[in-house]
Design a protein around this motif. Sequence first.
Motif, PDB file in Angstrom:
ATOM      1  N   ILE A  51      -0.490   5.460  12.717  1.00 55.37           N
ATOM      2  CA  ILE A  51      -1.844   5.554  12.187  1.00 55.37           C
ATOM      3  C   ILE A  51      -2.297   4.185  11.686  1.00 55.37           C
ATOM      4  N   VAL A  52      -3.602   4.054  11.415  1.00 56.85           N
ATOM      5  CA  VAL A  52      -4.184   2.824  10.880  1.00 56.85           C
ATOM      6  C   VAL A  52      -4.564   3.074   9.425  1.00 56.85           C
ATOM      7  N   VAL A  53      -4.020   2.278   8.515  1.00 58.31           N
ATOM      8  CA  VAL A  53      -4.272   2.423   7.085  1.00 58.31           C
ATOM      9  C   VAL A  53      -5.202   1.301   6.628  1.00 58.31           C
ATOM     10  N   GLY A  54      -6.181   1.663   5.811  1.00 60.22           N
ATOM     11  CA  GLY A  54      -7.111   0.673   5.300  1.00 60.22           C
ATOM     12  C   GLY A  54      -7.882   1.214   4.115  1.00 60.22           C
ATOM     13  N   ILE A  55      -8.925   0.491   3.711  1.00 60.39           N
ATOM     14  CA  ILE A  55      -9.741   0.858   2.559  1.00 60.39           C
ATOM     15  C   ILE A  55     -11.003   1.560   3.048  1.00 60.39           C
ATOM     16  N   GLU A  56     -11.367   2.653   2.381  1.00 60.18           N
ATOM     17  CA  GLU A  56     -12.623   3.317   2.691  1.00 60.18           C
ATOM     18  C   GLU A  56     -13.250   3.841   1.410  1.00 60.18           C
ATOM     19  N   ARG A  57     -14.541   4.166   1.494  1.00 58.65           N
ATOM     20  CA  ARG A  57     -15.237   4.730   0.329  1.00 58.65           C
ATOM     21  C   ARG A  57     -14.774   6.166   0.118  1.00 58.65           C
ATOM     22  N   GLU A  58     -14.502   6.496  -1.103  1.00 60.68           N
ATOM     23  CA  GLU A  58     -14.060   7.846  -1.440  1.00 60.68           C
ATOM     24  C   GLU A  58     -15.092   8.870  -0.983  1.00 60.68           C
TER      25      GLU A  58
ATOM     26  N   ARG B 239      -0.797  -5.824  -0.682  1.00 64.96           N
ATOM     27  CA  ARG B 239       0.343  -5.251  -1.404  1.00 64.96           C
ATOM     28  C   ARG B 239       0.083  -3.783  -1.755  1.00 64.96           C
ATOM     29  N   CYS B 240      -1.125  -3.537  -2.263  1.00 60.72           N
ATOM     30  CA  CYS B 240      -1.453  -2.169  -2.673  1.00 60.72           C
ATOM     31  C   CYS B 240      -1.497  -1.226  -1.473  1.00 60.72           C
ATOM     32  N   LEU B 241      -2.099  -1.683  -0.366  1.00 61.51           N
ATOM     33  CA  LEU B 241      -2.187  -0.838   0.820  1.00 61.51           C
ATOM     34  C   LEU B 241      -0.802  -0.541   1.397  1.00 61.51           C
ATOM     35  N   SER B 242       0.059  -1.569   1.436  1.00 59.55           N
ATOM     36  CA  SER B 242       1.403  -1.368   1.976  1.00 59.55           C
ATOM     37  C   SER B 242       2.176  -0.356   1.129  1.00 59.55           C
TER      38      SER B 242
ATOM     39  N   VAL C 220     -10.772   3.723  -1.878  1.00 56.87           N
ATOM     40  CA  VAL C 220      -9.392   4.198  -1.910  1.00 56.87           C
ATOM     41  C   VAL C 220      -8.699   3.860  -0.594  1.00 56.87           C
ATOM     42  N   ALA C 221      -7.366   3.965  -0.614  1.00 61.89           N
ATOM     43  CA  ALA C 221      -6.574   3.790   0.609  1.00 61.89           C
ATOM     44  C   ALA C 221      -6.583   5.104   1.387  1.00 61.89           C
TER      45      ALA C 221
ATOM     46  N   VAL D 160       0.017   0.929  10.696  1.00 69.12           N
ATOM     47  CA  VAL D 160      -0.340  -0.485  10.705  1.00 69.12           C
ATOM     48  C   VAL D 160      -1.548  -0.657   9.789  1.00 69.12           C
ATOM     49  N   LEU D 161      -1.677  -1.844   9.201  1.00 70.34           N
ATOM     50  CA  LEU D 161      -2.823  -2.137   8.344  1.00 70.34           C
ATOM     51  C   LEU D 161      -3.960  -2.682   9.189  1.00 70.34           C
ATOM     52  N   SER D 162      -5.162  -2.262   8.864  1.00 78.12           N
ATOM     53  CA  SER D 162      -6.335  -2.832   9.517  1.00 78.12           C
ATOM     54  C   SER D 162      -6.385  -4.328   9.204  1.00 78.12           C
ATOM     55  N   PRO D 163      -6.599  -5.201  10.188  1.00 75.14           N
ATOM     56  CA  PRO D 163      -6.554  -6.649   9.936  1.00 75.14           C
ATOM     57  C   PRO D 163      -7.485  -7.112   8.824  1.00 75.14           C
ATOM     58  N   ASP D 164      -8.690  -6.531   8.739  1.00 75.73           N
ATOM     59  CA  ASP D 164      -9.592  -6.928   7.659  1.00 75.73           C
ATOM     60  C   ASP D 164      -9.431  -6.013   6.444  1.00 75.73           C
ATOM     61  N   LEU D 165      -8.410  -5.140   6.475  1.00 78.19           N
ATOM     62  CA  LEU D 165      -8.025  -4.246   5.385  1.00 78.19           C
ATOM     63  C   LEU D 165      -9.012  -3.104   5.169  1.00 78.19           C
TER      64      LEU D 165
END
Length: 620
Positions: free
Chosen positions: A364-371, A289-292, A386-387, A314-319
Amino acid sequence: MPRAKKAAPVAPESEFEAPSVASVAPSAINAIAFSRLRRAPENVRQTDIAPDVESLADDIAAHGLLQSLIGYVWNKRVPDTSAIFIVGGGRRLQALQLLRERGAIGDDFAVPVLIRPKDEAIELSLSENLARRDMNPADEFTAFAALLLPGTLSPSDLAKRFGFTERYVKQRLRFAGLHPDVFNALREGKISIEFATEYAKTTDQQLQHDVFRAMQRGPAYNRDNIWNLRSALSSKQLTEDSAIFQFIDRATYEAEGGGYVEDLFAKSDDEDGGRRLDKGHLAREIATRCLSFQGDQRILPVAKRDHPSVVGFVLSPDLVLGGKASAPHGFVEVTGGWNGALNRNVDIKECWKRADKLEALIHIVVGIEREQANADDDDGSELAYVAAYDRARFFVARDMVKQVLPPKESISYGGPQLTPEQQAAQELDRHARLWAARLAGPSFAGTPFEGKVFYADYWLRTNERRPGDPFDAPRVPAYDLRVFITDEEIEANMEAGRARAIAERDAVAAARAEKEASRQAQADAEAQAFADKLAAIRALPAPPAVIMAAAYAEDAPAPWFLWASGDYFDLPEDDDDAENAEGLEGIDEIADSMAVIGDFYVTIEDYRAAIAPAVEGEAA
């Protein structure tokens, strides 16, 4: 003759809540008729019939039953006639049943049974069986869980009563809570206690079941590898230190019902990875939800500022950034690094630049990464998750991918490059030498091997030695038949070998030319047939009601129906599902889109009359 009465159905204990009758002493050993004894569902031993039951039955027949059973009254309203559920002495009960089958005892055979209240009887059964070394671990786990069912005891109470640590009791209760498939596999010996421990580290039964099924479907070496099991569980189970949990808000997770799993099996040397989440799927839902939301409101505007032709994400499948992502329809992934199809290393930054210059549509591919640390505003605080969007890859429209990627490089293995003529001459020399080696070998005519010889290796090997030769003896040429040929023998047959190689080369070339001519003739015939059908359709005074056509030559033609609009659709206009029909704009688009045109029908009635025999044949 009066009909025999049916046995009363076994009802749950909760249906009989009447107080205990005084005539049944809570600690008395009573002589109970064998016909009244039943194996209790709470019996701590639930495994199959013990292997030594026959010898135990023989001993009881010779010396009598030396130890009483433990049970409780099923229906406390009628204690003198009620069935007695046996929770302790299941193996002895099995032996008595065997003696009954042999006819050695009857239904009225008196069996000594220690009658206790239900909860106390189960506890006594557990105490009795825990002292036995041959008890199945699954039975022990079930027994501990059964003692907690009434709700009067806590893990701490059980630990004190049986002399265990509270941690030991909690571990047994965790084992009892395994998914039924995993628990049964432990009971049946299909998995060891070590494997069961790995499953019990999580309370998520669905996760246990999914991993267990995946392991069972895999090869045997995978099922028996504890490291593969740990990897499968840890990859799907989240902890407090995971990127997904660090990204979401802890209070939101807990407010929506999320909790944590106590690690009952951690060792002192285990790495601290944070508590496991009991609802990892909930944490992923919150993160999605947050990533979207951030993808729409924050990430996409930033990406469009950097690359104006970005149209979506698109969201990375494993987020988490770095995992494989599925390409949107009509798009192809562009990544940096080595590209085998291009024989070169791809610079992703240059691909971004080319895509921007061409104004190619980008996802693009959106996901979680370290700041990322920033020296200008680094306050020393811990870097958060962060996203963000993945700058190491993106998706580009399929028709633009070749222009975005760098050109293919030819492979060079060093040295001067051969011309096509030189390559053909080199190949001819190789085949000539091969044929010379074959001709120098023995003839198999008139032997059992005639017509069965198979030359599996088309390259002569020069690192073979004959059986019996010393290790440092000169190597000799050989092929897979292990027929050893000397260089002198090969040279003596080179002229004949070259002639055979030339003949083989010419025969292969002629066969290829014949095949290509046949393919071309077939293509010309299909093209002419298509043109003839199209000309016949155009010669009609009005477009036909149905045209049989297919988009690929290998497909059977299917009907396309003329609608009132003048377009053709793959369903009739009056069909209930016509709103889902695919359409073509008139005969011109059929000519452009279809590879095959078959029969056509002026009216819909002609079409239905033509297909009626086939429909009737299928119905028959």
